[in-house]
Write a protein that holds these residues in place. Structure first.
Motif, short mmCIF file in Angstrom:
data_model
loop_
_atom_site.label_atom_id
_atom_site.label_comp_id
_atom_site.label_asym_id
_atom_site.label_seq_id
_atom_site.Cartn_x
_atom_site.Cartn_y
_atom_site.Cartn_z
N UNK A 1 0.89 -1.16 0.00
CA UNK A 1 0.00 0.00 0.00
C UNK A 1 0.93 1.21 0.00
N UNK A 2 0.76 2.08 -0.99
CA UNK A 2 1.60 3.27 -1.11
C UNK A 2 0.88 4.46 -0.50
N UNK A 3 1.57 5.18 0.38
CA UNK A 3 1.00 6.39 0.98
C UNK A 3 2.00 7.51 0.74
N UNK A 4 1.56 8.56 0.07
CA UNK A 4 2.51 9.54 -0.44
C UNK A 4 2.07 10.97 -0.13
N UNK A 5 3.03 11.79 0.25
CA UNK A 5 2.72 13.21 0.51
C UNK A 5 3.85 14.09 -0.01
N UNK A 6 3.49 15.27 -0.50
CA UNK A 6 4.55 16.15 -1.03
C UNK A 6 5.19 16.96 0.10
N UNK A 7 6.48 17.18 -0.08
CA UNK A 7 7.31 17.68 1.01
C UNK A 7 8.03 18.97 0.59
N UNK A 8 7.43 19.68 -0.39
CA UNK A 8 8.13 20.80 -1.03
C UNK A 8 7.56 22.17 -0.73
N UNK A 9 6.40 22.22 -0.05
CA UNK A 9 5.80 23.53 0.18
C UNK A 9 6.39 24.16 1.44
N UNK A 10 6.65 25.47 1.41
CA UNK A 10 7.20 26.13 2.62
C UNK A 10 6.11 26.26 3.69
N UNK A 11 5.97 27.40 4.30
CA UNK A 11 5.03 27.56 5.41
C UNK A 11 3.58 27.60 4.93
N UNK B 1 -2.99 15.23 0.99
CA UNK B 1 -2.60 16.63 1.20
C UNK B 1 -3.83 17.37 1.68
N UNK B 2 -3.62 18.51 2.33
CA UNK B 2 -4.74 19.35 2.78
C UNK B 2 -5.74 18.52 3.60
N UNK C 1 -3.60 18.21 -10.29
CA UNK C 1 -3.71 18.02 -8.85
C UNK C 1 -2.35 17.79 -8.23
N UNK C 2 -2.20 16.72 -7.44
CA UNK C 2 -0.93 16.44 -6.79
C UNK C 2 -0.24 15.24 -7.45
N UNK C 3 0.49 14.47 -6.69
CA UNK C 3 1.33 13.46 -7.34
C UNK C 3 0.58 12.25 -7.88
N UNK D 1 -8.24 14.42 0.32
CA UNK D 1 -8.10 15.77 0.87
C UNK D 1 -9.35 16.10 1.66
N UNK D 2 -9.31 17.21 2.37
CA UNK D 2 -10.57 17.73 2.91
C UNK D 2 -11.10 18.67 1.82
N UNK D 3 -10.82 19.99 1.92
CA UNK D 3 -11.19 20.83 0.78
C UNK D 3 -10.31 20.48 -0.41
N UNK D 4 -10.89 20.43 -1.56
CA UNK D 4 -10.13 20.15 -2.77
C UNK D 4 -9.17 21.31 -3.05
N UNK D 5 -7.94 20.96 -3.47
CA UNK D 5 -6.93 21.99 -3.78
C UNK D 5 -7.51 23.05 -4.71
N UNK D 6 -7.07 24.28 -4.49
CA UNK D 6 -7.45 25.35 -5.40
C UNK D 6 -8.86 25.88 -5.21
N UNK D 7 -9.63 25.25 -4.31
CA UNK D 7 -11.03 25.68 -4.18
C UNK D 7 -11.29 26.49 -2.92
N UNK D 8 -10.28 26.62 -2.05
CA UNK D 8 -10.52 27.39 -0.83
C UNK D 8 -9.67 28.66 -0.86
#
Ligand code: ZN
Length: 433
Positions: free
Chosen positions: A178-188, A248-249, A292-294, A311-318
């Motif tokens: 089972x692959x679980x993946x998260x991006x690690x590139x965003x700053x604050x 993410x999110x 979207x993401x990866x 996600x909770x809220x979909x990226x780009x929509x909040x």
């Protein structure tokens, strides 16, 4: 609140605390911010890091030069610092080339990014593949800039180095992963994606204390180029991936949202649709799209892996998305706890889904005689538990899995699984040979 509920609420606070620890680190797609982030996560689970050198080809991409930054500011001739990265690392455009100069306001302005429609927020901007430099600031402050000369300093380096990604692998009974993946590139940015990294790390910690049926692989990689590099280095191994989720999110109050894999009918799609339906009636299931993401990389046609996005809220929509408002006030322990609960429920399905055979299939077995048929009136769950047993007995002909039964009965997987356990303990059900 039940004891189980309390444990999960505490988990929400623990995830929040870890996200808060990650929040101040200035991450990008390469550099020491990624390494520092992986080191923080590595205090909870042993993370193996891989360094992919600058210039390495990964499919159609090339690992860029490594970016590191020490400070960035703009100072008016009066000596007043109008922007300082020490106040927010969003102030400097990610991958900004080094600059140390003095310029007029009109020369400086094209290098400043703002959000006129959200004048109090600092935007998040990057320029990974086109060499440039820039600052980001609140539009309100930008409009208040006075004429004069400005000292502009970005103390960064763009040099040969490497891209770093991290992995934590947990061997289960099976080689299937089972692959679980998260991006690690965003700053604050707290929701996108300190929340996902923190949740995955706590989950990895919890799973490492259990015996699991599947093997679990946690990938913490920079968005896009990091996932591409990971896929390039693991091309021969990805056939083992039975299911996967990009996270993410996961800490805001919206959604939740599950975006299906490109396949649309993969096991993970089935599992997540079921989990969202039963645990978050306000949630939504959306179809795959190549944005979207990866999951974009995992679901590219040459891989077409069974990987969805949670996600909770979909990226780009909040409105807080990719701005300074995606801060630690925007994520809440209770939302993190709910996300955690849902991912754990999905893992319970991965771990326990199986087909069984009813050992007394001719007419209904007499449940009352075995003390299995709970009387109505006492336990408020009794009628539902009785129904769950009837469904399991009826559909356990070796062709329906517990998830199939849960869907047909429109009941949570957990209730069906517990009914199957009770029936098996009483000799009425056996795993399909
Ligand atoms: Zn993002």
């Amino acid at each position: 609140m039940t004891a189980q509920g309390t444990i999960v609420e505490d988990e929400g606070s623990a995830i929040f605390a870890l996200a808060a620890e990650l929040y101040p680190i200035c991450r990008s797609i390469t550099g020491d911010g990624v390494r520092e982030t992986l080191a923080v996560l590595g205090r909870h689970v042993p993370i193996e890091t891989t360094e992919v050198p600058t210039g390495d080809a990964v499919f159609d991409w090339t690992i860029p030069r490594e970016w590191n930054i020490r400070e960035a500011y703009i100072e008016h001739e009066s000596g007043r610092r109008i922007v300082d990265m020490r106040n927010s690392n969003l102030h400097v455009m990610s991958y900004s080339a080094p600059v140390r100069t003095t310029m007029s306001l009109s020369e400086l302005k094209p290098h400043i990014h703002t959000l006129p429609a959200q004048p109090d927020l600092i935007p998040y901007r990057t320029s990974y593949y086109a060499e440039n430099w820039g600052f980001c600031m609140a539009h309100r402050d930008f409009e208040a800039l006075s004429e004069g000369s400005y000292r502009v300093v970005i103390d960064s380096t763009l040099a040969n180095g490497s891209l770093t990604y991290g992995e934590f692998f947990l061997r289960g009974e099976r080689e299937d992963e089972i692959l679980l993946s998260g991006h690690v590139c965003h700053p604050s940015l707290a929701n996108d994606n300190c929340s996902g990294l923190a949740l995955l790390t706590r989950l990895a910690q919890e799973l490492s204390r259990r015996k699991t049926r599947y093997s679990y692989r946690f990938v913490f990689a920079p968005g896009t180029i990091g996932a591409i590099a990971w896929l390039a280095r693991n091309e021969t191994r990805v056939a083992r991936i039975t299911a996967g989720l990009v996270l993410s999110c996961v800490g805001d109050g919206g959604g939740p949202t599950y975006k299906r894999s490109r396949r649309g009918d993969a096991f993970v799609d089935d599992v997540m649709t079921h989990v969202v339906r039963h645990m978050a009636p306000s949630g939504s299931i959306i179809d795959f799209s190549p944005y979207g993401y990866d999951e974009r990389q995992y679901c590219s046609p040459g891989f077409n892996l069974p990987v969805g996005l949670f996600q909770r809220s979909l990226f780009g929509t909040f409105p807080e998305y990719h701005t300074s408002a995606d801060n630690l006030d925007f994520i809440k322990p209770e939302h993190l706890a709910e996300s955690y609960r849902m991912i754990r429920a999905a893992i319970d399905v991965f771990e326990h889904n199986a087909a069984f055979v009813n050992l007394a299939p001719k007419c209904e077995p007499q449940l009352g005689r075995r003390g299995l048929y709970a009387g109505v009136g006492g336990d408020k769950d009794a009628p539902a538990n009785n129904m769950a047993m009837l469904w399991v007995l009826n559909l356990s002909d070796g062709t329906h899995t517990l998830l199939d039964i849960a869907k047909r009965a429109d009941m949570p997987f957990e209730r069906i699984r517990l009914a199957a356990e009770r029936l098996a303990a009483n000799g009425l059900l056996a795993p399909k040979a």
